[in-house]
Write a protein that holds these residues in place. Structure first.
Motif, PDB file in Angstrom:
ATOM      1  N   GLN A  37       4.746   3.278   6.603  1.00  0.00           N
ATOM      2  CA  GLN A  37       5.852   2.322   6.478  1.00  0.00           C
ATOM      3  C   GLN A  37       5.348   0.878   6.485  1.00  0.00           C
ATOM      4  OE1 GLN A  37       8.364   3.408   9.835  1.00  0.00           O
ATOM      5  NE2 GLN A  37       8.066   5.581   9.385  1.00  0.00           N
ATOM      6  N   ALA A  38       4.032   0.705   6.482  1.00  0.00           N
ATOM      7  CA  ALA A  38       3.433  -0.622   6.618  1.00  0.00           C
ATOM      8  C   ALA A  38       3.663  -1.466   5.369  1.00  0.00           C
ATOM      9  CB  ALA A  38       1.931  -0.481   6.880  1.00  0.00           C
ATOM     10  N   SER A  39       3.924  -2.747   5.574  1.00  0.00           N
ATOM     11  CA  SER A  39       4.237  -3.643   4.461  1.00  0.00           C
ATOM     12  C   SER A  39       3.054  -3.849   3.521  1.00  0.00           C
ATOM     13  CB  SER A  39       4.710  -5.001   5.000  1.00  0.00           C
ATOM     14  OG  SER A  39       3.697  -5.589   5.816  1.00  0.00           O
ATOM     15  N   ASP A  40       1.817  -3.700   4.026  1.00  0.00           N
ATOM     16  CA  ASP A  40       0.665  -3.875   3.154  1.00  0.00           C
ATOM     17  C   ASP A  40       0.316  -2.573   2.420  1.00  0.00           C
ATOM     18  OD1 ASP A  40      -0.212  -2.462   5.348  1.00  0.00           O
ATOM     19  OD2 ASP A  40      -2.177  -3.461   5.424  1.00  0.00           O
ATOM     20  N   GLN A  41       1.075  -1.510   2.688  1.00  0.00           N
ATOM     21  CA  GLN A  41       0.835  -0.222   2.047  1.00  0.00           C
ATOM     22  C   GLN A  41       1.901   0.132   1.006  1.00  0.00           C
ATOM     23  OE1 GLN A  41      -1.754   2.392   3.560  1.00  0.00           O
ATOM     24  NE2 GLN A  41      -2.521   0.304   3.739  1.00  0.00           N
ATOM     25  N   LEU A  42       3.061  -0.554   1.101  1.00  0.00           N
ATOM     26  CA  LEU A  42       4.179  -0.273   0.204  1.00  0.00           C
ATOM     27  C   LEU A  42       4.668  -1.557  -0.444  1.00  0.00           C
ATOM     28  CD1 LEU A  42       6.360   2.069   2.460  1.00  0.00           C
ATOM     29  CD2 LEU A  42       4.821   2.782   0.629  1.00  0.00           C
ATOM     30  N   GLU A  43       5.017  -1.476  -1.735  1.00  0.00           N
ATOM     31  CA  GLU A  43       5.616  -2.622  -2.416  1.00  0.00           C
ATOM     32  C   GLU A  43       7.050  -2.774  -1.918  1.00  0.00           C
ATOM     33  OE1 GLU A  43       7.502  -5.268  -4.936  1.00  0.00           O
ATOM     34  OE2 GLU A  43       8.061  -3.141  -5.020  1.00  0.00           O
ATOM     35  N   MET A  45      10.088  -3.989  -2.877  1.00  0.00           N
ATOM     36  CA  MET A  45      11.335  -3.663  -3.560  1.00  0.00           C
ATOM     37  C   MET A  45      11.383  -2.188  -3.957  1.00  0.00           C
ATOM     38  SD  MET A  45      13.070  -5.282  -6.993  1.00  0.00           S
ATOM     39  CE  MET A  45      11.915  -4.461  -8.109  1.00  0.00           C
ATOM     40  N   THR A  46      10.332  -1.682  -4.580  1.00  0.00           N
ATOM     41  CA  THR A  46      10.353  -0.314  -5.104  1.00  0.00           C
ATOM     42  C   THR A  46      10.005   0.735  -4.067  1.00  0.00           C
ATOM     43  OG1 THR A  46       8.018  -0.377  -5.770  1.00  0.00           O
ATOM     44  CG2 THR A  46       9.653  -1.197  -7.344  1.00  0.00           C
ATOM     45  N   ARG A  47       9.368   0.310  -2.955  1.00  0.00           N
ATOM     46  CA  ARG A  47       8.875   1.225  -1.922  1.00  0.00           C
ATOM     47  C   ARG A  47       7.831   2.184  -2.471  1.00  0.00           C
ATOM     48  NH1 ARG A  47       9.269  -1.198   2.264  1.00  0.00           N
ATOM     49  NH2 ARG A  47       9.238   0.688   3.561  1.00  0.00           N
ATOM     50  N   GLN A  48       7.169   1.781  -3.544  1.00  0.00           N
ATOM     51  CA  GLN A  48       6.079   2.581  -4.098  1.00  0.00           C
ATOM     52  C   GLN A  48       4.770   2.218  -3.405  1.00  0.00           C
ATOM     53  OE1 GLN A  48       5.972   2.319  -8.380  1.00  0.00           O
ATOM     54  NE2 GLN A  48       8.136   2.831  -8.597  1.00  0.00           N
ATOM     55  N   ARG A  49       3.873   3.198  -3.304  1.00  0.00           N
ATOM     56  CA  ARG A  49       2.618   2.988  -2.579  1.00  0.00           C
ATOM     57  C   ARG A  49       1.697   2.035  -3.337  1.00  0.00           C
ATOM     58  NH1 ARG A  49       2.567   8.768  -2.906  1.00  0.00           N
ATOM     59  NH2 ARG A  49       3.787   9.647  -1.185  1.00  0.00           N
ATOM     60  N   LEU A  50       1.000   1.213  -2.559  1.00  0.00           N
ATOM     61  CA  LEU A  50      -0.002   0.310  -3.118  1.00  0.00           C
ATOM     62  C   LEU A  50      -1.399   0.926  -3.031  1.00  0.00           C
ATOM     63  CD1 LEU A  50       1.356  -3.002  -1.553  1.00  0.00           C
ATOM     64  CD2 LEU A  50       1.561  -2.262  -3.939  1.00  0.00           C
ATOM     65  N   PHE A  51      -1.466   2.202  -2.684  1.00  0.00           N
ATOM     66  CA  PHE A  51      -2.747   2.901  -2.601  1.00  0.00           C
ATOM     67  C   PHE A  51      -2.569   4.296  -3.197  1.00  0.00           C
ATOM     68  CE2 PHE A  51      -0.370   4.187   1.057  1.00  0.00           C
ATOM     69  CZ  PHE A  51      -0.763   5.486   1.350  1.00  0.00           C
ATOM     70  N   ASP A  52      -3.673   4.931  -3.520  1.00  0.00           N
ATOM     71  CA  ASP A  52      -3.644   6.266  -4.105  1.00  0.00           C
ATOM     72  C   ASP A  52      -3.673   7.297  -2.981  1.00  0.00           C
ATOM     73  OD1 ASP A  52      -3.945   8.624  -5.464  1.00  0.00           O
ATOM     74  OD2 ASP A  52      -5.796   8.079  -6.501  1.00  0.00           O
ATOM     75  N   SER A  53      -2.522   7.878  -2.681  1.00  0.00           N
ATOM     76  CA  SER A  53      -2.461   8.840  -1.581  1.00  0.00           C
ATOM     77  C   SER A  53      -3.250  10.110  -1.889  1.00  0.00           C
ATOM     78  CB  SER A  53      -1.006   9.191  -1.273  1.00  0.00           C
ATOM     79  OG  SER A  53      -0.418   9.870  -2.375  1.00  0.00           O
ATOM     80  N   HIS A  54      -3.487  10.394  -3.162  1.00  0.00           N
ATOM     81  CA  HIS A  54      -4.258  11.585  -3.530  1.00  0.00           C
ATOM     82  C   HIS A  54      -5.739  11.430  -3.155  1.00  0.00           C
ATOM     83  CE1 HIS A  54      -1.147  12.982  -6.771  1.00  0.00           C
ATOM     84  NE2 HIS A  54      -0.575  12.544  -5.660  1.00  0.00           N
ATOM     85  N   ALA A  55      -6.145  10.183  -2.933  1.00  0.00           N
ATOM     86  CA  ALA A  55      -7.557   9.933  -2.606  1.00  0.00           C
ATOM     87  C   ALA A  55      -7.824   9.956  -1.096  1.00  0.00           C
ATOM     88  CB  ALA A  55      -7.988   8.581  -3.178  1.00  0.00           C
TER      89      ALA A  55
END
Length: 378
Positions: A37-43, A45-55
């Motif tokens: 839920q961290a602000s540096d991990q999610l954009e 407005m869209t709540r899309q991840r700023l990192f590749d969770s598959h990695a």
């Protein structure tokens, strides 16, 4: 939130345990890390991840867990990420996303039609009334709008209000009136039994609209039947045949002078859990699958019984669609048809179009979100 989730936090060894009232189970660190839920991990407005969770390292572990207060827990992961999680947000993640939408309510001919009739003029002007009409559609699979102007292409305005118009080989919309050279039996004055449209197409159009511009005939009654209600009975009466209809693909084929469309799909449509959501049914367009003689007879008996039930007055809603009325229905769940009519009595002219399935759900979620925002401000 419909399910009383509780979270138990263990500090040694660190773990987050879920108690749903029936069983307890430890939540994987991978599941928790992905739901940051961290602000540096999610954009924002869209709540899309700023990192590749598959990695994320598959060997990820939880290094520490401590409850901050009743609703928050501080977690540290082996990849160095540290965060205080809101347990209420995790509980929302666990709830089925569909819980915000009304559940489908199977119906038969006894359904009070007042529940599905709405004034188009109010739909345009009153968001809460529009939301009520969407609620009815999601519950019953159809609705009827009245007070819709009968000028040409008005159907596209209605369609765009409820979703996204889907163009096919019939165009953005199509005309339904008696014409001997038409490329479909819908363009004749003959009776049409209950059916779904375009089962030969991939994907099948999700929603159909039919708007009556003129109706000067005494026949041509519209019919609707809920496949969910009918399938309940078919499953009880013909369990083995029902299973064949659910699992055996059949060929659906459409041919005219300029088009040929062919696909294979099962007659009973299901969700990922195997629960029925509708049917693909058109006796004019399907073909028996190649099975053993015994299975072919069983398959045929099941589809025969399905057709009988769909046309049974117990399950069939039958009514006149008057000028200025429009019916909007789930093309897989609710089967439509019409009685025959005499074109010499007068003109009968409808326009039709198709929408993608997700439109009404998107509109409903947006209106619900807007309503909640207003409530929060209040």
């Amino acid at each position: 939130m419909s399910t009383p989730y509780a979270f138990v936090i263990h500090e040694q060894p660190p773990a987050v345990v879920l108690d749903d009232g029936q069983q307890t189970r430890e939540i994987s660190p991978l599941w928790l890390r992905e739901r940051t839920q961290a602000s540096d991990q999610l954009e924002a407005m869209t709540r899309q991840r700023l990192f590749d969770s598959h990695a994320i390292d598959a060997a990820l572990t939880l290094e520490s867990a401590s409850r901050v207060d009743e609703q928050h827990v501080a977690l540290a992961f082996s990849d160095g990420h540290r965060e205080t999680y809101d347990l209420r947000v995790l509980a929302d993640e666990l709830d089925d996303a569909a819980a915000i939408f009304p559940a489908a309510e199977p119906w038969d001919a006894s359904l009070d039609q007042a529940r599905v009739r709405f004034d188009w003029r109010r739909v345009l002007k009153e968001p809460a009334y529009f939301r009520d009409s969407l609620d009815a559609y999601l519950r019953y699979g159809y609705l009827i709008l009245y007070g819709v102007p009968t000028d040409p292409e008005r159907i596209l305005q209605v369609g765009s209000h409820y979703g996204y118009v889907k163009e096919t080989n019939f165009g953005r919309y199509f005309e339904v009136y008696s014409r001997p050279s038409g490329n479909d039996l819908a363009y004749r004055s003959v009776a049409l039994g209950p059916h779904t449209d375009n089962p030969y197409r991939n994907p099948v159009p999700g929603i159909q609209l039919l708007h009556c511009l003129v109706n000067e005939t005494s026949g041509g009654l519209s019919t609707l039947a809920d496949s969910l209600k009918v399938l309940e009975r078919l499953r009880r009466e013909e369990p083995e045949g029902y299973a064949l209809l659910k699992t055996t693909p059949v060929r659906f084929r459409f041919v005219d002078a300029g088009t040929e469309l062919v696909t294979q799909r099962t007659m009973i449509q299901t969700d990922d859990d195997g629960h029925p959501t509708g049917v693909h049914y058109s006796p004019r367009l399907d073909a028996l699958p190649l099975l053993s003689d015994a299975q072919t007879r069983q398959f045929h008996r099941a589809r025969q019984r399905l057709g009988e039930l769909l046309a049974d007055p117990t399950y069939e809603a039958r009514f006149t669609l008057d000028a200025g009325e429009l019916m909007l229905f789930d093309n897989s769940r609710v089967l439509h048809g019409r009685t025959s009519y005499d074109p010499s009595e007068g003109q009968r002219h409808l326009q039709g179009c198709y929408l993608d399935t997700d439109g009404p759900r998107e509109r409903f979620a947006s209106l619900l979100k807007h309503h909640e925002s207003i409530e929060e401000v209040a």
